[in-house]
Design a protein around this motif. Structure first.
Motif, PDB file in Angstrom:
ATOM      1  N   HIS A 111       0.818  -1.145   0.217  1.00 24.83           N
ATOM      2  CA  HIS A 111       0.031   0.059   0.009  1.00 24.83           C
ATOM      3  C   HIS A 111       1.173   1.252  -0.035  1.00 24.83           C
ATOM      4  O   HIS A 111       2.067   1.179   0.369  1.00 24.83           O
ATOM      5  N   CYS A 117      -3.820   0.369  -2.733  1.00 23.95           N
ATOM      6  CA  CYS A 117      -3.515  -0.943  -1.982  1.00 23.95           C
ATOM      7  C   CYS A 117      -3.682  -2.008  -2.996  1.00 23.95           C
ATOM      8  O   CYS A 117      -4.557  -1.951  -3.763  1.00 23.95           O
ATOM      9  N   VAL A 164      -8.763   0.480   6.834  1.00 27.18           N
ATOM     10  CA  VAL A 164      -7.423   0.397   7.302  1.00 27.18           C
ATOM     11  C   VAL A 164      -6.860   0.577   8.394  1.00 27.18           C
ATOM     12  O   VAL A 164      -6.886   1.748   8.910  1.00 27.18           O
TER      13      VAL A 164
END
Length: 185
Positions: free
Chosen positions: A37, A49, A69
């Protein structure tokens, strides 16, 4: 200098923190470990990502267009690795790893209470998903646990070893072109 195989570029560049990505689809939450990412731009913020069809989370992210995330710290190192070694098709990872799912404000995927920070995201661009498994995410809410004592993150070196954040080198006064983006966490 010694020349090495170009396929090993990740050993030099994969220094961002290992993250956990949560998704939720059809009422079932999942967690995956992710190392590939990067930030793509500041404003509006975009995160790239890699989540491919080989990942159980790919189906949920593709269907819902939402994820979280989560940024774990080193106290979760073994858990982070173990999460990456099993599939959500076979196990409820929140239950197996005794992690606490908390409701997010703007997406259906849950936050992970044990993480330092959680970034709620919506998919902003899928142009490279079919070719590379590369999703561009737009952060829509961020949560940080300012009271958390452990703040050091874990960085995968690409070969099963990890580097841990250490001393912070503060050069903000020299970053004159980027003052608008400086925020202390």
């Amino acid at each position: 200098m010694e020349r090495i195989d170009p396929s090993k570029a990740y050993l030099l560049l994969e220094a961002g923190p290992i993250v956990l990505v949560t998704t939720a689809d059809e009422g079932r939450a999942n967690i995956m470990t992710m190392g590939f990412h990067m930030m793509v731009q500041h404003a509006p913020p975009r995160i790239a990502c890699i989540i491919g069809p080989w990942d159980h989370s790919y189906k949920a992210l593709s269907a819902t267009g939402e994820c979280v995330v989560a940024i774990p710290t080193i106290d979760l190192a073994r858990t982070v690795v173990d999460i990456g070694n099993c599939s959500g098709t076979e196990v409820d990872k929140f239950a197996k790893f005794k992690l606490t799912a908390q409701p997010a404000a703007k997406v259906s995927a849950p936050l992970i209470a044990e993480c330092l920070a959680n970034i709620e995201c919506r998919v902003a661009d899928t142009a490279l998903v079919d070719k590379y498994g590369l999703f561009i995410l737009e952060p829509v809410a961020i949560w940080i646990d300012r009271d958390r004592k452990e703040r050091r993150t874990l960085h995968h070196n690409g070969d099963g070893t990890f580097t841990v954040d250490g001393r912070v080198l503060d050069l903000r006064e020299r970053m004159v072109l980027w003052k608008a983006f400086q925020v202390a966490l």
